[in-house]
Write a protein that holds these residues in place. Structure first.
Motif, PDB file in Angstrom:
ATOM      1  N   THR A   1       2.582   1.051  -8.348  1.00 13.77           N
ATOM      2  CA  THR A   1       1.608   0.770  -7.288  1.00 13.77           C
ATOM      3  C   THR A   1       0.833   2.032  -6.937  1.00 13.77           C
ATOM      4  OG1 THR A   1       3.182   1.252  -5.512  1.00 13.77           O
ATOM      5  CG2 THR A   1       3.039  -1.040  -6.253  1.00 13.77           C
ATOM      6  N   GLU A   2      -0.297   1.817  -6.286  1.00 11.00           N
ATOM      7  CA  GLU A   2      -1.127   2.926  -5.850  1.00 11.00           C
ATOM      8  C   GLU A   2      -1.774   2.551  -4.529  1.00 11.00           C
ATOM      9  OE1 GLU A   2      -5.302   4.746  -7.359  1.00 11.00           O
ATOM     10  OE2 GLU A   2      -3.692   4.703  -8.850  1.00 11.00           O
ATOM     11  N   ILE A   3      -1.650   3.431  -3.547  1.00 13.03           N
ATOM     12  CA  ILE A   3      -2.274   3.220  -2.245  1.00 13.03           C
ATOM     13  C   ILE A   3      -3.181   4.407  -1.964  1.00 13.03           C
ATOM     14  CG2 ILE A   3      -1.918   2.879   0.228  1.00 13.03           C
ATOM     15  CD1 ILE A   3       0.947   1.868  -0.511  1.00 13.03           C
ATOM     16  N   ASP A   4      -4.469   4.158  -1.904  1.00 14.91           N
ATOM     17  CA  ASP A   4      -5.451   5.198  -1.589  1.00 14.91           C
ATOM     18  C   ASP A   4      -5.627   5.195  -0.069  1.00 14.91           C
ATOM     19  OD1 ASP A   4      -7.686   6.778  -1.152  1.00 14.91           O
ATOM     20  OD2 ASP A   4      -8.774   6.009  -2.904  1.00 14.91           O
ATOM     21  N   VAL A   5      -4.814   6.002   0.597  1.00 13.34           N
ATOM     22  CA  VAL A   5      -4.773   6.007   2.058  1.00 13.34           C
ATOM     23  C   VAL A   5      -6.122   6.403   2.644  1.00 13.34           C
ATOM     24  CG1 VAL A   5      -3.646   7.021   4.089  1.00 13.34           C
ATOM     25  CG2 VAL A   5      -2.288   6.460   2.059  1.00 13.34           C
ATOM     26  N   ARG A   6      -6.770   7.404   2.072  1.00 14.44           N
ATOM     27  CA  ARG A   6      -8.072   7.860   2.573  1.00 14.44           C
ATOM     28  C   ARG A   6      -9.076   6.715   2.596  1.00 14.44           C
ATOM     29  NH1 ARG A   6     -12.934  10.224   0.343  1.00 14.44           N
ATOM     30  NH2 ARG A   6     -12.133   9.562  -1.665  1.00 14.44           N
ATOM     31  N   THR A   7      -9.183   5.981   1.498  1.00 16.78           N
ATOM     32  CA  THR A   7     -10.138   4.879   1.399  1.00 16.78           C
ATOM     33  C   THR A   7      -9.796   3.742   2.370  1.00 16.78           C
ATOM     34  OG1 THR A   7     -10.631   5.420  -0.887  1.00 16.78           O
ATOM     35  CG2 THR A   7     -11.137   3.185  -0.179  1.00 16.78           C
ATOM     36  N   ILE A   8      -8.516   3.440   2.482  1.00 16.92           N
ATOM     37  CA  ILE A   8      -8.090   2.355   3.376  1.00 16.92           C
ATOM     38  C   ILE A   8      -8.395   2.696   4.834  1.00 16.92           C
ATOM     39  CG2 ILE A   8      -6.080   1.126   4.288  1.00 16.92           C
ATOM     40  CD1 ILE A   8      -4.926   1.286   1.404  1.00 16.92           C
ATOM     41  N   LEU A   9      -8.049   3.925   5.248  1.00 18.86           N
ATOM     42  CA  LEU A   9      -8.304   4.304   6.640  1.00 18.86           C
ATOM     43  C   LEU A   9      -9.794   4.352   6.956  1.00 18.86           C
ATOM     44  CD1 LEU A   9      -5.562   6.975   7.394  1.00 18.86           C
ATOM     45  CD2 LEU A   9      -5.559   4.523   7.883  1.00 18.86           C
ATOM     46  N   LYS A  10     -10.588   4.763   5.973  1.00 18.53           N
ATOM     47  CA  LYS A  10     -12.043   4.778   6.171  1.00 18.53           C
ATOM     48  C   LYS A  10     -12.568   3.349   6.328  1.00 18.53           C
ATOM     49  CE  LYS A  10     -16.183   6.564   6.335  1.00 18.53           C
ATOM     50  NZ  LYS A  10     -16.621   7.297   7.506  1.00 18.53           N
ATOM     51  N   ALA A  11     -12.128   2.462   5.451  1.00 22.65           N
ATOM     52  CA  ALA A  11     -12.612   1.074   5.475  1.00 22.65           C
ATOM     53  C   ALA A  11     -12.138   0.303   6.705  1.00 22.65           C
ATOM     54  CB  ALA A  11     -12.169   0.348   4.203  1.00 22.65           C
ATOM     55  N   LYS A  12     -10.897   0.500   7.099  1.00 17.09           N
ATOM     56  CA  LYS A  12     -10.327  -0.299   8.188  1.00 17.09           C
ATOM     57  C   LYS A  12     -10.526   0.306   9.575  1.00 17.09           C
ATOM     58  CE  LYS A  12      -8.519  -3.371   5.417  1.00 17.09           C
ATOM     59  NZ  LYS A  12      -8.980  -4.738   5.381  1.00 17.09           N
ATOM     60  N   LEU A  13     -10.558   1.657   9.639  1.00 14.73           N
ATOM     61  CA  LEU A  13     -10.626   2.304  10.951  1.00 14.73           C
ATOM     62  C   LEU A  13     -11.829   3.224  11.132  1.00 14.73           C
ATOM     63  CD1 LEU A  13      -6.864   3.359  11.227  1.00 14.73           C
ATOM     64  CD2 LEU A  13      -7.951   1.305  12.164  1.00 14.73           C
ATOM     65  N   GLY A  14     -12.599   3.423  10.042  1.00 14.86           N
ATOM     66  CA  GLY A  14     -13.710   4.355  10.115  1.00 14.86           C
ATOM     67  C   GLY A  14     -13.251   5.796  10.215  1.00 14.86           C
ATOM     68  N   HIS A  15     -11.997   6.068   9.846  1.00 16.41           N
ATOM     69  CA  HIS A  15     -11.401   7.406   9.961  1.00 16.41           C
ATOM     70  C   HIS A  15     -11.576   8.186   8.664  1.00 16.41           C
ATOM     71  CE1 HIS A  15      -8.618  10.528  11.194  1.00 16.41           C
ATOM     72  NE2 HIS A  15      -7.976  10.378  10.057  1.00 16.41           N
ATOM     73  N   ASP A  16     -12.100   9.399   8.781  1.00 12.06           N
ATOM     74  CA  ASP A  16     -12.229  10.284   7.625  1.00 12.06           C
ATOM     75  C   ASP A  16     -11.021  11.206   7.559  1.00 12.06           C
ATOM     76  OD1 ASP A  16     -14.775   9.522   6.558  1.00 12.06           O
ATOM     77  OD2 ASP A  16     -15.705  10.466   8.303  1.00 12.06           O
ATOM     78  N   MET A  17     -10.478  11.366   6.368  1.00 12.35           N
ATOM     79  CA  MET A  17      -9.367  12.289   6.158  1.00 12.35           C
ATOM     80  C   MET A  17      -9.432  12.844   4.747  1.00 12.35           C
ATOM     81  SD  MET A  17      -6.019   9.788   5.679  1.00 12.35           S
ATOM     82  CE  MET A  17      -4.918  11.140   5.292  1.00 12.35           C
ATOM     83  N   GLU A  18      -8.564  13.789   4.450  1.00  8.87           N
ATOM     84  CA  GLU A  18      -8.508  14.384   3.117  1.00  8.87           C
ATOM     85  C   GLU A  18      -8.005  13.365   2.092  1.00  8.87           C
ATOM     86  OE1 GLU A  18      -4.395  14.848   4.827  1.00  8.87           O
ATOM     87  OE2 GLU A  18      -6.417  15.018   5.619  1.00  8.87           O
ATOM     88  N   ASP A  19      -8.200  13.678   0.808  1.00 11.28           N
ATOM     89  CA  ASP A  19      -7.655  12.826  -0.250  1.00 11.28           C
ATOM     90  C   ASP A  19      -6.152  12.686  -0.044  1.00 11.28           C
ATOM     91  OD1 ASP A  19     -10.045  12.422  -1.767  1.00 11.28           O
ATOM     92  OD2 ASP A  19      -9.855  14.456  -2.554  1.00 11.28           O
ATOM     93  N   TYR A  20      -5.667  11.443  -0.113  1.00  8.24           N
ATOM     94  CA  TYR A  20      -4.248  11.160   0.130  1.00  8.24           C
ATOM     95  C   TYR A  20      -3.901   9.890  -0.639  1.00  8.24           C
ATOM     96  CZ  TYR A  20       0.082  11.092   2.937  1.00  8.24           C
ATOM     97  OH  TYR A  20       1.390  11.136   3.361  1.00  8.24           O
ATOM     98  N   LEU A  21      -3.082  10.038  -1.656  1.00  2.51           N
ATOM     99  CA  LEU A  21      -2.725   8.925  -2.532  1.00  2.51           C
ATOM    100  C   LEU A  21      -1.211   8.779  -2.562  1.00  2.51           C
ATOM    101  CD1 LEU A  21      -4.000   6.924  -4.655  1.00  2.51           C
ATOM    102  CD2 LEU A  21      -3.487   8.684  -6.354  1.00  2.51           C
ATOM    103  N   ILE A  22      -0.725   7.554  -2.407  1.00  2.00           N
ATOM    104  CA  ILE A  22       0.699   7.266  -2.544  1.00  2.00           C
ATOM    105  C   ILE A  22       0.885   6.479  -3.833  1.00  2.00           C
ATOM    106  CG2 ILE A  22       2.739   6.152  -1.564  1.00  2.00           C
ATOM    107  CD1 ILE A  22       1.332   6.338   1.191  1.00  2.00           C
ATOM    108  N   LEU A  23       1.666   7.050  -4.747  1.00  2.00           N
ATOM    109  CA  LEU A  23       1.993   6.369  -5.996  1.00  2.00           C
ATOM    110  C   LEU A  23       3.413   5.831  -5.896  1.00  2.00           C
ATOM    111  CD1 LEU A  23       0.562   8.993  -8.509  1.00  2.00           C
ATOM    112  CD2 LEU A  23      -0.508   6.865  -7.773  1.00  2.00           C
ATOM    113  N   GLY A  24       3.569   4.555  -6.156  1.00  2.00           N
ATOM    114  CA  GLY A  24       4.896   3.943  -6.160  1.00  2.00           C
ATOM    115  C   GLY A  24       5.474   4.034  -7.559  1.00  2.00           C
ATOM    116  N   ALA A  25       6.436   4.924  -7.738  1.00  2.00           N
ATOM    117  CA  ALA A  25       7.028   5.150  -9.057  1.00  2.00           C
ATOM    118  C   ALA A  25       8.462   4.643  -9.058  1.00  2.00           C
ATOM    119  CB  ALA A  25       6.999   6.641  -9.398  1.00  2.00           C
ATOM    120  N   CYS A  26       8.900   4.139 -10.200  1.00  7.58           N
ATOM    121  CA  CYS A  26      10.242   3.578 -10.285  1.00  7.58           C
ATOM    122  C   CYS A  26      10.865   3.897 -11.636  1.00  7.58           C
ATOM    123  CB  CYS A  26      10.177   2.066 -10.092  1.00  7.58           C
ATOM    124  SG  CYS A  26      11.797   1.265 -10.180  1.00  7.58           S
ATOM    125  N   ASN A  27      12.134   4.232 -11.622  1.00  8.22           N
ATOM    126  CA  ASN A  27      12.936   4.331 -12.830  1.00  8.22           C
ATOM    127  C   ASN A  27      13.854   3.108 -12.783  1.00  8.22           C
ATOM    128  OD1 ASN A  27      15.457   4.909 -14.337  1.00  8.22           O
ATOM    129  ND2 ASN A  27      14.376   6.796 -14.856  1.00  8.22           N
TER     130      ASN A  27
END
Length: 128
Positions: free
Chosen positions: A33-59
């Motif tokens: 999975t991949e969550i682009d937090v910066r893009t989501i917060l901008k789209a949903k809240l109009g909030h600007d922040m630094e690049d921030y990505l959460i990658l869901g990794a699994c073994n």
């Protein structure tokens, strides 16, 4: 108690993300999975922040072993890898696998956490 493993890279964000996708794969982790937090917060809240990505990794093997010990351990699996800008550098962060042992109190998870920690540390070392 430190709950994370962090490396600081002298690389731009996109270069770091590319490297982070490869390093865990070399240790048996797949990015699911991949969550682009910066893009989501901008789209949903109009909030600007630094690049921030959460990658869901699994073994899968390690996840299976942990789930055999405790079905609820999915809440604590060290699956998220955060890649984020921090000034002129990029941070790569992951939950320390021993956190699931500490918080659950289950000794049966110690070998799984040990294996996961060794693989995670190798993946993070490959980035530097």
């Amino acid at each position: 108690m430190s709950y994370d493993r962090t490396v600081r890279l002298d690389a731009d964000f996109d270069t770091a993300v590319t490297a982070v996708r490869k390093a865990p794969a070399d240790q048996g982790f797949g990015v699911l999975t991949e969550i682009d937090v910066r893009t989501i917060l901008k789209a949903k809240l109009g909030h600007d922040m630094e690049d921030y990505l959460i990658l869901g990794a699994c073994n899968p093997s390690l996840a299976h072993q942990a789930l055999q010990a405790d079905r609820g351990i999915g809440l604590l699996l060290p699956c998220n890898v955060v890649v984020r800008r921090d000034g002129d550098t990029t941070l790569v962060q992951a939950l320390g696998p021993n956190t699931m042992v500490t918080l659950s109190g289950l000794p049966a998870l110690e070998p799984v956490a040990g294996d996961a920690a060794a693989r995670l540390d190798a993946a993070l070392a490959a980035l530097t």
